[in-house]
Scaffold this active site. Structure first.
Site, PDB file in Angstrom:
ATOM      1  N   LYS A  13     -54.146  -6.549  -2.952  1.00  0.00           N
ATOM      2  CA  LYS A  13     -55.360  -5.847  -3.399  1.00  0.00           C
ATOM      3  C   LYS A  13     -56.192  -6.730  -4.330  1.00  0.00           C
ATOM      4  CE  LYS A  13     -53.027  -2.447  -5.289  1.00  0.00           C
ATOM      5  NZ  LYS A  13     -51.638  -2.868  -4.977  1.00  0.00           N
ATOM      6  N   ARG A  88     -54.158   6.607  -7.486  1.00  0.00           N
ATOM      7  CA  ARG A  88     -52.765   6.356  -7.129  1.00  0.00           C
ATOM      8  C   ARG A  88     -51.972   7.628  -6.956  1.00  0.00           C
ATOM      9  NH1 ARG A  88     -52.219   0.892  -9.430  1.00  0.00           N
ATOM     10  NH2 ARG A  88     -50.135   0.191  -8.994  1.00  0.00           N
ATOM     11  N   ARG A 127     -45.700 -14.385  -7.728  1.00  0.00           N
ATOM     12  CA  ARG A 127     -47.110 -14.411  -8.156  1.00  0.00           C
ATOM     13  C   ARG A 127     -47.273 -15.118  -9.498  1.00  0.00           C
ATOM     14  NH1 ARG A 127     -50.143  -8.924  -8.253  1.00  0.00           N
ATOM     15  NH2 ARG A 127     -48.138  -8.293  -9.104  1.00  0.00           N
ATOM     16  N   ARG A 160     -46.562 -12.047 -14.599  1.00  0.00           N
ATOM     17  CA  ARG A 160     -46.656 -10.708 -15.187  1.00  0.00           C
ATOM     18  C   ARG A 160     -45.263 -10.201 -15.549  1.00  0.00           C
ATOM     19  NH1 ARG A 160     -50.466  -7.046 -11.362  1.00  0.00           N
ATOM     20  NH2 ARG A 160     -48.767  -5.570 -11.653  1.00  0.00           N
ATOM     21  N   ARG A 171     -41.569  -0.068  -8.553  1.00  0.00           N
ATOM     22  CA  ARG A 171     -43.006   0.134  -8.259  1.00  0.00           C
ATOM     23  C   ARG A 171     -43.204   0.483  -6.791  1.00  0.00           C
ATOM     24  NH1 ARG A 171     -44.796  -5.421 -10.504  1.00  0.00           N
ATOM     25  NH2 ARG A 171     -46.646  -5.092  -9.211  1.00  0.00           N
TER      26      ARG A 171
HETATM   27  P1  AP5 Z   1     -52.000  -9.495  -5.288  1.00  0.00           P
HETATM   28  O1  AP5 Z   1     -53.315  -9.614  -4.633  1.00  0.00           O
HETATM   29  O2  AP5 Z   1     -51.915  -9.842  -6.731  1.00  0.00           O
HETATM   30  O3  AP5 Z   1     -51.364  -8.044  -4.996  1.00  0.00           O
HETATM   31  P2  AP5 Z   1     -51.768  -6.581  -5.482  1.00  0.00           P
HETATM   32  O4  AP5 Z   1     -51.861  -5.716  -4.298  1.00  0.00           O
HETATM   33  O5  AP5 Z   1     -52.950  -6.639  -6.397  1.00  0.00           O
HETATM   34  O6  AP5 Z   1     -50.439  -6.211  -6.258  1.00  0.00           O
HETATM   35  P3  AP5 Z   1     -50.201  -5.638  -7.713  1.00  0.00           P
HETATM   36  O7  AP5 Z   1     -48.790  -5.992  -8.061  1.00  0.00           O
HETATM   37  O8  AP5 Z   1     -51.275  -6.061  -8.659  1.00  0.00           O
HETATM   38  O9  AP5 Z   1     -50.302  -4.129  -7.460  1.00  0.00           O
HETATM   39  P4  AP5 Z   1     -49.806  -3.012  -8.336  1.00  0.00           P
HETATM   40  O10 AP5 Z   1     -50.469  -1.877  -7.720  1.00  0.00           O
HETATM   41  O11 AP5 Z   1     -48.335  -2.929  -8.480  1.00  0.00           O
HETATM   42  O12 AP5 Z   1     -50.270  -3.445  -9.821  1.00  0.00           O
HETATM   43  P5  AP5 Z   1     -51.423  -2.895 -10.786  1.00  0.00           P
HETATM   44  O13 AP5 Z   1     -51.846  -4.013 -11.640  1.00  0.00           O
HETATM   45  O14 AP5 Z   1     -52.448  -2.190  -9.986  1.00  0.00           O
HETATM   46  O15 AP5 Z   1     -50.955 -10.384  -4.445  1.00  0.00           O
HETATM   47  C1  AP5 Z   1     -49.578 -10.457  -4.794  1.00  0.00           C
HETATM   48  C2  AP5 Z   1     -49.051 -11.860  -4.501  1.00  0.00           C
HETATM   49  O16 AP5 Z   1     -49.066 -12.096  -3.088  1.00  0.00           O
HETATM   50  C3  AP5 Z   1     -49.900 -12.994  -5.113  1.00  0.00           C
HETATM   51  O17 AP5 Z   1     -49.048 -14.006  -5.536  1.00  0.00           O
HETATM   52  C4  AP5 Z   1     -50.789 -13.453  -3.956  1.00  0.00           C
HETATM   53  O18 AP5 Z   1     -51.126 -14.827  -4.075  1.00  0.00           O
HETATM   54  C5  AP5 Z   1     -49.896 -13.210  -2.745  1.00  0.00           C
HETATM   55  N1  AP5 Z   1     -50.652 -12.828  -1.549  1.00  0.00           N
HETATM   56  C6  AP5 Z   1     -51.717 -11.988  -1.495  1.00  0.00           C
HETATM   57  N2  AP5 Z   1     -52.161 -11.856  -0.227  1.00  0.00           N
HETATM   58  C7  AP5 Z   1     -51.314 -12.619   0.542  1.00  0.00           C
HETATM   59  C8  AP5 Z   1     -51.249 -12.882   1.938  1.00  0.00           C
HETATM   60  N3  AP5 Z   1     -52.124 -12.342   2.804  1.00  0.00           N
HETATM   61  N4  AP5 Z   1     -50.258 -13.711   2.381  1.00  0.00           N
HETATM   62  C9  AP5 Z   1     -49.363 -14.266   1.500  1.00  0.00           C
HETATM   63  N5  AP5 Z   1     -49.388 -14.053   0.172  1.00  0.00           N
HETATM   64  C10 AP5 Z   1     -50.353 -13.224  -0.307  1.00  0.00           C
HETATM   65  O19 AP5 Z   1     -50.624  -1.827 -11.641  1.00  0.00           O
HETATM   66  C11 AP5 Z   1     -49.634  -2.223 -12.555  1.00  0.00           C
HETATM   67  C12 AP5 Z   1     -49.092  -1.001 -13.303  1.00  0.00           C
HETATM   68  O20 AP5 Z   1     -50.156  -0.390 -14.048  1.00  0.00           O
HETATM   69  C13 AP5 Z   1     -48.533   0.107 -12.421  1.00  0.00           C
HETATM   70  O21 AP5 Z   1     -47.170  -0.121 -12.091  1.00  0.00           O
HETATM   71  C14 AP5 Z   1     -48.725   1.328 -13.335  1.00  0.00           C
HETATM   72  O22 AP5 Z   1     -47.724   1.376 -14.312  1.00  0.00           O
HETATM   73  C15 AP5 Z   1     -50.054   1.027 -14.016  1.00  0.00           C
HETATM   74  N6  AP5 Z   1     -51.209   1.578 -13.301  1.00  0.00           N
HETATM   75  C16 AP5 Z   1     -52.243   0.870 -12.766  1.00  0.00           C
HETATM   76  N7  AP5 Z   1     -53.139   1.685 -12.179  1.00  0.00           N
HETATM   77  C17 AP5 Z   1     -52.649   2.946 -12.333  1.00  0.00           C
HETATM   78  C18 AP5 Z   1     -53.105   4.233 -11.929  1.00  0.00           C
HETATM   79  N8  AP5 Z   1     -54.249   4.379 -11.227  1.00  0.00           N
HETATM   80  N9  AP5 Z   1     -52.349   5.310 -12.247  1.00  0.00           N
HETATM   81  C19 AP5 Z   1     -51.192   5.179 -12.950  1.00  0.00           C
HETATM   82  N10 AP5 Z   1     -50.703   3.995 -13.359  1.00  0.00           N
HETATM   83  C20 AP5 Z   1     -51.423   2.897 -13.057  1.00  0.00           C
HETATM   84 MG    MG Z   2     -53.293  -6.257  -8.451  1.00  0.00          MG
END
Ligand code: AP5
Ligand code: MG
Ligand code: ZN
Length: 213
Positions: A13, A88, A127, A160, A171
């Protein structure tokens, strides 16, 4: 254009959001990034969110919805926005619909990045993120030219704290139980577009561009 990026942790994402906001010039609203910025600044919100994030649990809806509502009231979102990691839960999705309804607008596209669960842990654990500009890398799939150093700004790369195997696994379960039901929620409005997130990063983006045309 008002967009939502949906997908499990590690789906890509954030990686695709960076491409989308550059091309379409939209504000990138990542609730995860907002919480991490609050943790860094030591705010009360950051302290409260950290307790959940460290365990891979969702931050309570009440804290998240208010934050997004406030962000969407800023002038820069008039041209549209790119939501990453929000909504979410069904509760968050309904709250978003209500907020946008009050503003006389609605979501244009929900981009659902689908990735086989077996690759998600490897993606998240490998990552690395630039401390300075936030660019995202992967030690094997998208490595920087020099280990630990950002290609774009020479900043230092970090991992992270929730990108360890145990927290990532939780997660993913939380995603399955609480967030995956949103797929059906958005199928009802016919706005969801499924993208194969197992392809190369560039190919994933070109599929997204086709949807947004
Ligand atoms: P990346 O693009 O960073 O993945 P992502 O989908 O953004 O994954 P996240 O881990 O950020 O998602 P998340 O939802 O767990 O975290 P968030 O910060 O939102 O890619 C990942 C890796 O893969 C990278 O190394 C990249 O280079 C590689 N990659 C990407 N595309 C690729 C491809 N096509 N091929 C190969 N490699 C690839 O949330 C974190 C925490 O915050 C949550 O756990 C929760 O506690 C809280 N939180 C956030 N939002 C909310 C909400 N709305 N409600 C409640 N809690 C929330
Ligand atoms: Mg992300
Ligand atoms: Zn950088």
């Amino acid at each position: 254009m008002r967009l939502i990026l949906l997908g499990p942790p590690g789906a890509g994402k954030g990686t695709q959001a960076a491409n989308i906001v550059t091309k379409y010039n939209l504000p990138h609203i990542s609730t995860g990034d907002i919480f991490r910025a609050n943790i860094k600044q030591g705010t009360e919100l950051g302290t409260r969110a950290k307790a959940y994030m460290d365990k891979g649990e969702l931050v309570p809806d009440s804290l998240v919805v208010e934050l997004v509502e406030d962000r969407l009231s800023k002038d820069d979102t008039q041209v549209g926005f790119m939501l990453d990691g929000f909504p979410r839960t069904i509760y968050q999705a309904e709250a978003l619909d209500a907020v946008l309804g009050n503003m006389g607008t609605s979501i244009d596209h929900v981009i659902n990045i689908v990735v086989d669960p077996t690759v998600l842990v490897e993606r998240a654990v490998g990552r690395r993120i630039c401390k300075n500009c936030g660019a995202t890398y992967h030690v094997s799939f998208n490595p920087p030219a020099e280990e630990g150093v950002c290609d774009k700004c020479s900043g230092e790369l970090y991992q992270r704290s929730d990108d360890n195997e145990e927290t990532v696994s939780n997660r993913i379960s939380v995603y399955t139980n609480e967030t995956a039901p949103l797929v059906e929620y958005y199928e009802k409005s016919g706005k969801i577009r499924t993208i194969d997130g197992l392809q190369d990063i560039d190919k994933v983006f070109s599929d997204i561009e086709k949807v947004l045309k």
